[in-house]
Design an enzyme around this catalytic site. Sequence first.
Site, PDB file in Angstrom:
ATOM      1  N   LYS A 255       7.099   5.976   1.330  1.00 35.84           N
ATOM      2  CA  LYS A 255       7.731   5.172   0.785  1.00 35.84           C
ATOM      3  C   LYS A 255       6.970   5.194  -1.049  1.00 35.84           C
ATOM      4  O   LYS A 255       5.674   5.501  -0.970  1.00 35.84           O
ATOM      5  CB  LYS A 255       7.501   3.706   0.915  1.00 35.84           C
ATOM      6  CG  LYS A 255       8.976   3.050  -0.034  1.00 35.84           C
ATOM      7  CD  LYS A 255       8.399   1.373  -0.339  1.00 35.84           C
ATOM      8  CE  LYS A 255       7.524   0.893  -0.912  1.00 35.84           C
ATOM      9  NZ  LYS A 255       7.272   1.649  -2.543  1.00 35.84           N
TER      10      LYS A 255
ATOM     11  N   GLY B 158      -3.285   1.961  -3.879  1.00 38.42           N
ATOM     12  CA  GLY B 158      -2.450   1.186  -4.803  1.00 38.42           C
ATOM     13  C   GLY B 158      -3.151   0.357  -4.986  1.00 38.42           C
ATOM     14  O   GLY B 158      -4.787   0.452  -5.118  1.00 38.42           O
ATOM     15  N   SER B 159      -2.492  -1.199  -5.459  1.00 29.91           N
ATOM     16  CA  SER B 159      -3.595  -2.080  -6.153  1.00 29.91           C
ATOM     17  C   SER B 159      -3.780  -2.917  -4.477  1.00 29.91           C
ATOM     18  O   SER B 159      -4.091  -2.784  -3.483  1.00 29.91           O
ATOM     19  CB  SER B 159      -2.764  -3.409  -7.057  1.00 29.91           C
ATOM     20  OG  SER B 159      -1.814  -3.314  -5.851  1.00 29.91           O
TER      21      SER B 159
ATOM     22  N   GLU C  33      -5.864   2.825  -0.060  1.00 28.97           N
ATOM     23  CA  GLU C  33      -7.380   3.747  -1.107  1.00 28.97           C
ATOM     24  C   GLU C  33      -6.973   2.793  -2.462  1.00 28.97           C
ATOM     25  O   GLU C  33      -5.649   2.425  -2.884  1.00 28.97           O
ATOM     26  CB  GLU C  33      -6.744   5.597  -1.946  1.00 28.97           C
ATOM     27  CG  GLU C  33      -7.795   6.120  -2.530  1.00 28.97           C
ATOM     28  CD  GLU C  33      -7.624   5.943  -4.478  1.00 28.97           C
ATOM     29  OE1 GLU C  33      -7.132   5.355  -4.910  1.00 28.97           O
ATOM     30  OE2 GLU C  33      -6.497   6.967  -3.616  1.00 28.97           O
TER      31      GLU C  33
ATOM     32  N   CYS D   9      -6.688   5.574 -10.960  1.00 31.04           N
ATOM     33  CA  CYS D   9      -7.387   4.727  -9.926  1.00 31.04           C
ATOM     34  C   CYS D   9      -9.019   4.680 -10.146  1.00 31.04           C
ATOM     35  O   CYS D   9      -9.752   3.868  -9.853  1.00 31.04           O
ATOM     36  CB  CYS D   9      -6.940   4.396  -8.518  1.00 31.04           C
ATOM     37  SG  CYS D   9      -6.779   6.020  -8.107  1.00 31.04           S
TER      38      CYS D   9
ATOM     39  N   GLU E 113      -9.722  -3.950 -13.159  1.00 28.41           N
ATOM     40  CA  GLU E 113      -8.854  -2.564 -13.937  1.00 28.41           C
ATOM     41  C   GLU E 113      -7.942  -2.655 -14.026  1.00 28.41           C
ATOM     42  O   GLU E 113      -6.806  -4.005 -14.359  1.00 28.41           O
ATOM     43  CB  GLU E 113      -8.405  -1.993 -12.199  1.00 28.41           C
ATOM     44  CG  GLU E 113      -8.164  -0.948 -12.110  1.00 28.41           C
ATOM     45  CD  GLU E 113      -7.520   0.214 -10.643  1.00 28.41           C
ATOM     46  OE1 GLU E 113      -6.604  -0.954 -10.115  1.00 28.41           O
ATOM     47  OE2 GLU E 113      -7.350   1.097 -10.041  1.00 28.41           O
TER      48      GLU E 113
HETATM   49  P1  ADP Z   1       0.950  -0.878  -8.470  1.00 29.93           P
HETATM   50  O1  ADP Z   1       0.109  -2.144  -9.248  1.00 29.93           O
HETATM   51  O2  ADP Z   1      -0.166   0.545  -8.562  1.00 29.93           O
HETATM   52  O3  ADP Z   1       2.275  -0.609  -8.679  1.00 29.93           O
HETATM   53  P2  ADP Z   1       1.454  -1.709  -5.796  1.00 29.93           P
HETATM   54  O4  ADP Z   1       0.297  -2.389  -5.107  1.00 29.93           O
HETATM   55  O5  ADP Z   1       2.237  -2.890  -6.369  1.00 29.93           O
HETATM   56  O6  ADP Z   1       0.538  -0.815  -7.365  1.00 29.93           O
HETATM   57  O7  ADP Z   1       1.952  -0.589  -5.367  1.00 29.93           O
HETATM   58  C1  ADP Z   1       2.176   0.085  -4.197  1.00 29.93           C
HETATM   59  C2  ADP Z   1       3.218   0.767  -3.313  1.00 29.93           C
HETATM   60  O8  ADP Z   1       2.688  -0.522  -2.527  1.00 29.93           O
HETATM   61  C3  ADP Z   1       4.362   0.570  -4.320  1.00 29.93           C
HETATM   62  O9  ADP Z   1       5.210   1.612  -3.323  1.00 29.93           O
HETATM   63  C4  ADP Z   1       5.050  -0.790  -3.916  1.00 29.93           C
HETATM   64  O10 ADP Z   1       6.598  -0.021  -3.581  1.00 29.93           O
HETATM   65  C5  ADP Z   1       4.413  -0.934  -2.256  1.00 29.93           C
HETATM   66  N1  ADP Z   1       3.573  -2.847  -1.986  1.00 29.93           N
HETATM   67  C6  ADP Z   1       4.502  -3.444  -3.316  1.00 29.93           C
HETATM   68  N2  ADP Z   1       3.971  -4.704  -2.474  1.00 29.93           N
HETATM   69  C7  ADP Z   1       3.647  -4.148  -1.322  1.00 29.93           C
HETATM   70  C8  ADP Z   1       3.950  -5.412   0.277  1.00 29.93           C
HETATM   71  N3  ADP Z   1       3.632  -6.821  -0.162  1.00 29.93           N
HETATM   72  N4  ADP Z   1       3.580  -4.465   1.077  1.00 29.93           N
HETATM   73  C9  ADP Z   1       3.548  -3.033   1.595  1.00 29.93           C
HETATM   74  N5  ADP Z   1       3.786  -2.189   0.230  1.00 29.93           N
HETATM   75  C10 ADP Z   1       3.893  -2.469  -0.727  1.00 29.93           C
END
Ligand code: ADP
Length: 488
Positions: A194, A246-247, A268, A302, A399
């Site tokens: 995804k 991601g975050s 990561e 990152c 960050e």
């Molecule tokens: P950023 O702050 O860099 O946008 P996110 O962690 O919000 O980082 O997003 C990184 C990825 O994780 C995206 O593909 C987002 O759609 C997905 N994402 C966001 N929330 C969730 C969740 N609760 N569970 C799984 N994936 C998620």
Amino acid sequence: MREKKQSLDFTSKWCYEPAPENSDHIQLKKKYELFIDGKFVKPTKGKYFDTINPATEQKLAEIAEADESDVNKAVKAARNSYENVWSKMPAAERGKYIFRIARMIQERAREFAVIETLDGGKPIRESRDIDIPLAANYFFYYAGWADKLAYAFPNRNPKPLGVAGQIIPWNFPLLMAAWKIAPALATGNTVILKPAETTSLTALKLAEIIADSGLPPGVVNIITGGGKTGAAIVNHKDINKIAFTGSTDVGKLIQHSLANTNKKLTLELGGKAANIIFDDAPLDQAVEGIVNGIFFNQGHVCCAGSRLFIQENVANIVIQKLKDRMETLIVGDPMDKNTDIGAINSKQQLETIQKYISIGKKEGADFYQSSCALPKKGYFCKPTLFLNTSQSHRIVQEEIFGPVLTIQTFRTVEEVIEKANNIPYGLSAGVWTDKGSRIFNMTSKLRAGVVWANTYNKFDPTSPFGGYKESGFGREGGLHGLQPYLSL
Ligand code: ADP
């Protein structure tokens, strides 16, 4: 005869003619569907969301939003192809498909670079020279490992895990897809990937390549959507491994969700890298490294070198050189080949960066921005410095994910190591010095997964990447990157 003194005037800017990359060869569909079991299919609920160009705020296309039943279909397809096709195929044959995908990315590199820039806002120079070639290289590299796993892990009988769920962010959309898909396929797993909701297009273009490559249906499924879709993948019972970039907040959520399960996990997450300049460093190169580390790619990395530590006796000269260089940075149209700093990926991210800039001002740090003008439309941010910051400042600890650099000075090696490590993150760091022994001393003491010496932000498929502490666990890239997809 008196010599005439030559003075270099760094403040006068060069005027570049516009050099826009052509996007005429790009054909975007109005609507993009989900890629499940080798076909593009409509989402069950018929829901779509817009993807926009952050440099113009114009809509580019509509993207399907997958819900739980779509995730179910994708997992079913991935499981079926794992059991019946992919796990039975000779490894050398698997490798051929991965090579083919790599070559097809190279063939369509220009198209991918333009779409990456239109959808994500990063300068075309970066998509063209870094993201797309590196994405192809990761596929090439892992293609080579497919039939050599027994040599990679001698006497350990490496076996695939099954179905991998992979969730990626918006800062390097195609490259992150390559980091995730290539090692998973090389190790014999099947995949549900995804992309992030603001940058789905190149992953969907990759789905086209995957379909054209003849990869058996269901081996790679690409489904789009936001956090809910991601959570449905994470919580699906028939997935064996989750790989997430991601975050840190979402990473923690995922770790909680998986705590009671047998799923393997790699994370990561965020970073707050220290870029450390010693007084014996080649200062002009170091300044270029600082700029590359935090301002290019809008700080959307990152591993961005977002905390600068300068040895006190050269601080004034480095800061002056940095300010001079910042004046020459071109902020604006990402499609222009001269642009150094493109658009911030989304309105929401721009607001986050602006929030941190006002926090930094309130915390009392000295604030400096280059004098460049910003385009009237789109999401842009000037390269920004905060000087005289201290360890307790939020802008130093948290960050920001934007072109914002905090600056501190130091006197001794011990002091800078202590300050650099005094942070919840541990993804990367940079060291600039003339002394090899000092580099080795620093690399052994900095708690960071990657430490660059006299360079910054360099990536190579053979080299593992990943973090300590709240930056996550597990490694991607290199031999290490195969391990999380194998039972050994
Ligand atoms: P950023 O702050 O860099 O946008 P996110 O962690 O919000 O980082 O997003 C990184 C990825 O994780 C995206 O593909 C987002 O759609 C997905 N994402 C966001 N929330 C969730 C969740 N609760 N569970 C799984 N994936 C998620």
